[in-house]
Design a protein around this motif. Sequence first.
Motif, short mmCIF file in Angstrom:
data_model
loop_
_atom_site.label_atom_id
_atom_site.label_comp_id
_atom_site.label_asym_id
_atom_site.label_seq_id
_atom_site.Cartn_x
_atom_site.Cartn_y
_atom_site.Cartn_z
N GLU A 687 0.82 -1.21 0.00
CA GLU A 687 0.00 0.00 0.00
C GLU A 687 0.86 1.27 0.00
N GLN A 688 2.00 1.21 0.67
CA GLN A 688 2.81 2.41 0.84
C GLN A 688 4.06 2.37 -0.04
N ALA A 689 4.07 1.45 -1.03
CA ALA A 689 5.27 1.31 -1.85
C ALA A 689 5.65 2.62 -2.53
N ARG A 690 4.67 3.31 -3.09
CA ARG A 690 4.96 4.57 -3.78
C ARG A 690 5.50 5.62 -2.80
N ASP A 691 4.88 5.70 -1.59
CA ASP A 691 5.34 6.66 -0.60
C ASP A 691 6.76 6.35 -0.15
N LEU A 692 7.03 5.08 0.08
CA LEU A 692 8.36 4.69 0.54
C LEU A 692 9.41 4.91 -0.55
N ALA A 693 9.02 4.61 -1.80
CA ALA A 693 9.95 4.85 -2.91
C ALA A 693 10.22 6.35 -3.07
N THR A 694 9.19 7.15 -2.91
CA THR A 694 9.37 8.61 -3.00
C THR A 694 10.34 9.10 -1.93
N MET A 695 10.24 8.52 -0.71
CA MET A 695 11.17 8.90 0.35
C MET A 695 12.61 8.60 -0.05
N ARG A 696 12.81 7.45 -0.70
CA ARG A 696 14.18 7.10 -1.12
C ARG A 696 14.68 8.09 -2.17
N VAL A 697 13.80 8.48 -3.11
CA VAL A 697 14.20 9.43 -4.15
C VAL A 697 14.54 10.79 -3.53
N LEU A 698 13.80 11.18 -2.48
CA LEU A 698 14.03 12.46 -1.81
C LEU A 698 15.27 12.47 -0.93
N GLY A 699 15.92 11.31 -0.79
CA GLY A 699 17.18 11.28 -0.05
C GLY A 699 17.15 10.57 1.27
N THR A 701 17.44 7.55 3.75
CA THR A 701 18.23 6.32 3.67
C THR A 701 17.33 5.11 3.80
N ARG A 702 17.91 3.93 3.47
CA ARG A 702 17.15 2.69 3.63
C ARG A 702 16.74 2.50 5.09
N GLY A 703 17.64 2.85 5.99
CA GLY A 703 17.32 2.71 7.40
C GLY A 703 16.15 3.57 7.82
N GLU A 704 16.09 4.80 7.32
CA GLU A 704 14.98 5.68 7.68
C GLU A 704 13.67 5.19 7.08
N VAL A 705 13.75 4.68 5.84
CA VAL A 705 12.54 4.13 5.22
C VAL A 705 12.05 2.89 5.98
N SER A 706 13.00 2.02 6.35
CA SER A 706 12.65 0.83 7.12
C SER A 706 12.08 1.22 8.48
N TYR A 707 12.62 2.30 9.04
CA TYR A 707 12.16 2.77 10.35
C TYR A 707 10.67 3.12 10.30
N VAL A 708 10.24 3.71 9.20
CA VAL A 708 8.82 4.08 9.08
C VAL A 708 7.94 2.83 9.10
N LEU A 709 8.35 1.83 8.31
CA LEU A 709 7.53 0.64 8.22
C LEU A 709 7.60 -0.21 9.49
N LEU A 710 8.84 -0.48 9.93
CA LEU A 710 9.01 -1.33 11.11
C LEU A 710 8.55 -0.63 12.38
N GLY A 711 8.64 0.69 12.38
CA GLY A 711 8.14 1.44 13.52
C GLY A 711 6.65 1.24 13.72
N GLN A 712 5.92 1.20 12.61
CA GLN A 712 4.49 0.94 12.71
C GLN A 712 4.23 -0.43 13.36
N LEU A 713 5.04 -1.43 12.94
CA LEU A 713 4.87 -2.76 13.50
C LEU A 713 5.21 -2.77 14.99
N ALA A 714 6.24 -2.02 15.37
CA ALA A 714 6.63 -1.97 16.78
C ALA A 714 5.54 -1.33 17.62
N VAL A 715 4.93 -0.26 17.10
CA VAL A 715 3.85 0.41 17.83
C VAL A 715 2.65 -0.53 17.98
N LEU A 716 2.31 -1.24 16.89
CA LEU A 716 1.20 -2.18 16.95
C LEU A 716 1.45 -3.26 18.01
#
Length: 790
Positions: A687-699, A701-716
Amino acid sequence: AVVTMKTIDRKLLRDIWRLRTQLSAIALVMAAGIGVFVMSWSMLASLKQTQESFYEQYRFAHVFAQLKRAPDALAARIAALPDVVQAETRVAAGARLDMPGLAEPASAKCVSVPDRPDVGLNLLHLRSGRYLDPRRPYEAIVSEAFAVAHGLRPGDKLTAIINGRRYSLTMVGTAVSAEYVYQIREGDVFPNDRTFAVLWMSRSELAAAFDMEGAFNDVALYLAPQASTADVIRRLDQLVDPYGGLGAYDRADQVSNRYVTNELRELRNMGWFAPVIFLSVSAFLLNIVLSRIVGMQRTQIAALRAFGFTRREIGRHYLKLTLSTALLGSVIGLAAGFYLGRSMTSMYVRFFHFPVLEFRMPPEVIAAAALLSAASAVLGTYRAVRRAAGQPPAAAMRPESPAEFRESLLERIVGARLSPPTRMIFRNLERKSSTTVLSVLGLATAVAVLVLGSFVADSLDYLIDFQFFTAQRHDVQITFNEPVAAATVYNLAQLPGVVRVEPFRGVAVRLRHRHLSRRQGILGLDADAQLVRPVYRTARAAHLPTDGLVFSDKLAALLDVRPGDFVEVDVLEGRRPTRRVQVVGLIDDLIGTSAYMRSDAAMRLADERQTVSGAFLTVDAHRRDELFRKLKETPQVAGVSDKLDALRGFRGTLESTLLRMRAANIFFAALIAVGVVYNSARIAVEEQARDLATMRVLGFTRGEVSYVLLGQLAVLTALALPPGLLLGRLLAEATTAGYDTELFRIPVVVSRSTYGLAAVTTVVAAALSGLVVRRRLDRLDLLDVLKAGE
């Protein structure tokens, strides 16, 4: 039409392959529920079929009665009772065995059998050796469990003390009997195959040993199919009461059968409770996955409608996707159920002594499992399938309206101190609040199942500690052949190693209240008794009044008695008086049904003075063997029970079973955790592939992008832990309600370590799922993702 159906079926296969890991995770959760369902109901069917065929083939009696002594002439009157098909009179009494290598004296129940193996009731199934030869004296058939425990073989000699006299018996065979499927000594809480045996011997030899020539003291009746058991029992009591009858009872109250029936009831409860949890979770997961798939395939659905596919065909397409998952879950669940059932069978063989106990999966159980998995899948995804089939083509062609982003609740509280990736985490969770709630509920269920699987060990540890070290603080229990003078207790105090002696007076009675009645033993204790005492679950000792009864709350419920009520007490020994006694208090104990009163009141109840039935002893551990050797030489002693020995045997069997059950529950709960987290993460990536890819294009890092996704899982996961632990406690309370039986009540005890194990296992499962999804996130092709959005 054939071409178009082939086209949509190819799409189905592609969807199944693309979603294979997500659907497999859901199928595994479904398989857990199907596995428990198949195991429970197949084991129930196997055990029940084995029980019924054993009872029928070996003519297990419907009614039993014990008495003091009656002439053989009474047998004809008993056999002539209405609805009695066959009556058998027997000689049955206790004995002691002096076994080499066993410090304490073992107890035995000696039961007479006919000269031929194929006549009478409660027939024996020989496991080794041969039947008794009437021409050879002092032969015995020994219960298989005792023989195995001591390595006995046909031809071995047994030293038995029968009615105070020593006999050398030749063991000619081993057998199992429908009367002793669950072999336990009367008055014991747990079976101990090392210290209790059943000996089947010649009627003439037992009659001579117990001075019963021309008489009997035990009756078994086989009734017609439509017989009124209550009426037969009433008539039988009228006949045997003048001869010291102890109250007839039906098969349901026979000790061995009661334990087997109780186990069948527990299997039935397990067969519904656990599958409902697992299948509900799998249906919930399928609903999430399919709902999101339908949302992401809006344009595909519109294209299918534009090419002429009907709503029914599109609905059938997504229904097939659901049923394919159910099919996979059913296949895996059936295999798991068969494996678990075989494991359970090996456990039951140690407790229940049937001629053969084989695990079978009845066709109706397999069919019910398949229907149950399909029904749960269809019900769970009904709304999503209906939504897919009902989308108008024109509306589906248009992309979904962009999500409205606004400050999350946490942002409004904390302000600008949150980093941009952290803000994205909480905005995504708050924007999709319904999905967040469902994901939290799914993870909370995983936590709850872990608590549910592990709390039983905590509860049983508490039950054992309460029963053996709080309520019962003695080391050894001694029972006499007959009530003896109270002065005998002082002789016990002089035996080697005895530190403290507390006598007791047991009285066999029939309790009556209104239309309810029950055969029960009353335990008479001294007012200052410390070794065995009535105790509340809070470990507070109950006060025994000068007169009156203290009941366990389970016994009170069975008789519909409340404190202050009076019960009729028919004493079934001695002069057999009938008294009217008040129930003055209730205790919430955990094992069996109990009735207590002061020992002097118990003696008055039995119309006797200064007699005792036995004693509880505390013993110097270093002189225990010396004490047992002395007791073996004491004719008055009918039985000796070493509490710690029985407890060790029970723990050894119980712990291996509990470890297996705990491991299975941890595995199943981890499946739920992985299924919820993995599916949530995978769908979030899509669902968020485009948003996450846009974040990578905007600069970013992979770690920050992963943080967004995995952070959601950690909060859940963090949000799921508190309600999951609470739900686990509630499920534990609901489960123990099904174990509230006459035999035992499991208390709800959940230790901190159990809560900790549930939390840690869920976190680890979530972390592993997150790592798998992280690898997929790292392999995203930014160009393809951004092009796809166009």
